[in-house]
Scaffold this active site. Structure first.
Site, short mmCIF file in Angstrom:
data_model
loop_
_atom_site.label_atom_id
_atom_site.label_comp_id
_atom_site.label_asym_id
_atom_site.label_seq_id
_atom_site.Cartn_x
_atom_site.Cartn_y
_atom_site.Cartn_z
N HIS A 163 -4.79 1.57 -4.85
CA HIS A 163 -3.90 0.50 -4.38
C HIS A 163 -3.70 -0.56 -5.47
O HIS A 163 -2.57 -0.98 -5.75
CB HIS A 163 -4.49 -0.13 -3.13
CG HIS A 163 -3.78 -1.37 -2.67
ND1 HIS A 163 -2.80 -1.34 -1.71
CD2 HIS A 163 -3.90 -2.66 -3.06
CE1 HIS A 163 -2.34 -2.58 -1.51
NE2 HIS A 163 -3.00 -3.39 -2.32
N GLU A 164 -4.80 -0.99 -6.09
CA GLU A 164 -4.71 -2.02 -7.12
C GLU A 164 -3.98 -1.52 -8.36
O GLU A 164 -3.18 -2.24 -8.96
CB GLU A 164 -6.10 -2.55 -7.47
CG GLU A 164 -6.84 -3.19 -6.31
CD GLU A 164 -6.08 -4.31 -5.64
OE1 GLU A 164 -5.26 -4.97 -6.32
OE2 GLU A 164 -6.27 -4.53 -4.43
#
Length: 282
Positions: free
Chosen positions: A147-148
């Site tokens: 996600h990051e």
């Protein structure tokens, strides 16, 4: 009457210039992938400028952590993160080619913080708090890290800076034209904050969820880790229901619903991917 006519002409001219600027700054930073993220983005600032300033912040973060003896550069948790990062990073080339040249870094900070980030250009940061307090398995760490990394792939930081610049440009032009009507311009600026900035931020989070899900699946991590990590996050933070239109992030329940709908698209990628031997099964 003549002054009013000139003012209207000036407004039209300024609006044309603003629209031309907005249209010329549209781009798409990534390929759609199996999850189909294909939104055109607004970029007024260069990637190089954003990466330079982000790298300075990243280095400052690490220096402060080092001074507090909180910077972890070896050991089981760091090594675990490194293995996961090394499996995720090659998958980024499915979305864009230039990540081969990125200066990828990994930082682990010993602090009771439920957070992780990836700065532009591939600077990943994890805090021990999110791993320990949520008792994350490898699939869940991969979901968070993916996600990051997705935020960096989509250059969401650069996009937010560009949005702020465009908003300031529009306000400055409006103030110059409106003269004494500063209060009206201020009110319009507040409306723009909710109508323009916040929905895009929620959209950015949803894009990062989708791309992160695919990155983890391609790397051999169970995509259901993205579901269980949000279940854990909701429980840990005792999240209360709030109106999403006033929030910069989708609610945990909404994220779980959206991620669940995307799992069928990435499940074949997960099944076909070599599995990391250290993965703790869900």
């Amino acid at each position: 009457m003549q002054g009013l006519h000139l003012s209207k002409l000036n407004i039209k001219l300024y609006l044309v210039l603003i629209v031309a600027t907005l249209l010329s700054a549209c781009a798409n930073t990534t390929r759609p992938g199996a999850v189909g993220v294909n939104r055109s983005q607004f970029m007024m600032v260069s990637s190089a400028d954003v990466e330079r300033s982000s790298a300075a912040s990243y280095n400052d973060q690490n220096q402060k952590a080092k001074e507090k003896n909180a910077l972890i550069t070896s050991g089981p948790t760091y090594d675990r993160l490194k293995v996961i990062a090394n499996r995720l990073i090659p998958q980024t080339q499915e979305f864009r080619d230039d990540t081969k040249q990125w200066d990828w870094r990994l930082t682990l900070i010993d602090a009771p913080i439920l957070n992780a980030t990836c700065a532009p250009g591939g600077k990943i940061t994890f805090y021990t708090g999110i791993i320990e307090q949520l008792n994350l398995n490898d699939d869940e760490i991969a979901a968070i890290m993916g996600h990051e990394i997705a935020h960096a792939l989509r250059e969401h930081g650069r996009e937010r800076v560009s949005q702020a610049m465009a908003q300031n440009l529009a306000v400055n032009v409006a103030m110059a034209v409106a003269g004494g009507y500063g209060s009206a311009v201020s009110a319009a600026n507040q409306v723009a904050h909710y109508v323009f900035v916040l929905p895009n931020s929620r959209e950015n989070e949803s894009e990062a969820d989708a791309i992160g899900l695919e990155l983890a699946a391609r790397a051999g991590y169970n995509p259901n880790g993205a579901i269980t990590v949000w279940q854990k996050m909701i429980k840990a933070t005792k999240e209360k229901s709030s109106p999403e239109f006033l929030s910069t992030h989708p609610s945990g329940e909404t994220r779980i619903e959206q991620l669940s709908a995307l799992i069928p698209a990435v499940e074949p990628l997960y099944k076909a991917a070599p599995k990391p031997p250290s993965t703790k099964k869900l």
